[in-house]
Design a protein around this motif. Structure first.
Motif, PDB file in Angstrom:
ATOM      1  N   LYS A   1       0.807  -1.216   0.000  1.00  0.00           N
ATOM      2  CA  LYS A   1       0.000   0.000   0.000  1.00  0.00           C
ATOM      3  C   LYS A   1       0.844   1.271   0.000  1.00  0.00           C
ATOM      4  O   LYS A   1       0.541   2.230  -0.701  1.00  0.00           O
ATOM      5  N   PHE A   2       1.938   1.284   0.769  1.00  0.00           N
ATOM      6  CA  PHE A   2       2.709   2.508   0.944  1.00  0.00           C
ATOM      7  C   PHE A   2       4.019   2.530   0.172  1.00  0.00           C
ATOM      8  O   PHE A   2       4.630   3.589   0.031  1.00  0.00           O
ATOM      9  N   GLY A   3       4.492   1.389  -0.303  1.00  0.00           N
ATOM     10  CA  GLY A   3       5.779   1.350  -0.982  1.00  0.00           C
ATOM     11  C   GLY A   3       5.667   1.572  -2.472  1.00  0.00           C
ATOM     12  O   GLY A   3       4.583   1.499  -3.058  1.00  0.00           O
ATOM     13  N   ALA A   4       6.804   1.837  -3.095  1.00  0.00           N
ATOM     14  CA  ALA A   4       6.845   2.018  -4.542  1.00  0.00           C
ATOM     15  C   ALA A   4       6.655   0.678  -5.248  1.00  0.00           C
ATOM     16  O   ALA A   4       6.066   0.605  -6.322  1.00  0.00           O
ATOM     17  N   ASN A   5       7.167  -0.405  -4.649  1.00  0.00           N
ATOM     18  CA  ASN A   5       6.963  -1.753  -5.158  1.00  0.00           C
ATOM     19  C   ASN A   5       6.968  -2.712  -3.974  1.00  0.00           C
ATOM     20  O   ASN A   5       7.082  -2.292  -2.829  1.00  0.00           O
TER      21      ASN A   5
ATOM     22  N   GLU B   1      -3.855   8.881   5.302  1.00  0.00           N
ATOM     23  CA  GLU B   1      -4.239   7.465   5.221  1.00  0.00           C
ATOM     24  C   GLU B   1      -4.107   6.756   6.557  1.00  0.00           C
ATOM     25  O   GLU B   1      -4.867   5.828   6.851  1.00  0.00           O
ATOM     26  N   LEU B   2      -3.147   7.180   7.374  1.00  0.00           N
ATOM     27  CA  LEU B   2      -2.960   6.536   8.674  1.00  0.00           C
ATOM     28  C   LEU B   2      -3.755   7.201   9.777  1.00  0.00           C
ATOM     29  O   LEU B   2      -3.853   6.678  10.875  1.00  0.00           O
ATOM     30  N   GLY B   3      -4.315   8.378   9.486  1.00  0.00           N
ATOM     31  CA  GLY B   3      -5.110   9.081  10.479  1.00  0.00           C
ATOM     32  C   GLY B   3      -4.264   9.693  11.582  1.00  0.00           C
ATOM     33  O   GLY B   3      -4.672   9.733  12.736  1.00  0.00           O
ATOM     34  N   LEU B   4      -3.092  10.172  11.236  1.00  0.00           N
ATOM     35  CA  LEU B   4      -2.193  10.785  12.223  1.00  0.00           C
ATOM     36  C   LEU B   4      -2.444  12.284  12.290  1.00  0.00           C
ATOM     37  O   LEU B   4      -2.973  12.894  11.366  1.00  0.00           O
ATOM     38  N   LYS B   5      -2.026  12.873  13.371  1.00  0.00           N
ATOM     39  CA  LYS B   5      -2.111  14.316  13.606  1.00  0.00           C
ATOM     40  C   LYS B   5      -3.525  14.841  13.362  1.00  0.00           C
ATOM     41  O   LYS B   5      -3.727  15.788  12.629  1.00  0.00           O
TER      42      LYS B   5
END
Length: 89
Positions: free
Chosen positions: A14-18, A84-88
């Motif tokens: 989900k978060f990486g380039a590959n 996406e992570l719901g931080l801050k």
């Protein structure tokens, strides 16, 4: 450990380039967030587990440093990861 291999692979995808991108700050932040959420739930059941609490504080500090780095170097990724992570919130 909080995450099994399948959960880690999903976060990396989900978060990486590959699928082999495990070192980028976005992936590291997402993995740390998953571990932090797991430990937070653990402390609801085990409030006197002070050794693990120290580990949690180290993880939070590490995530804070990575977020600061990502904000300075790639603001678009920073905004995406935070929302996406719901931080801050």
């Amino acid at each position: 450990m909080a995450l099994d291999k399948q959960q880690k692979l999903e976060i990396i995808k989900k978060f990486g380039a590959n699928e082999n991108d495990t070192g980028s700050p976005a992936v590291q932040i997402a993995l740390l967030t998953a571990r932090i959420k797991y430990l937070t739930e653990h402390f609801k059941e085990h409030p006197k587990d002070f050794h693990s609490r120290r580990g949690l504080l180290k993880l939070v500090g590490q995530r804070r440093k990575l977020l600061r780095y990502l904000k300075e170097h790639n603001f678009e990724d920073y905004k995406r990861v935070v929302t996406e992570l719901g931080l801050k919130g």
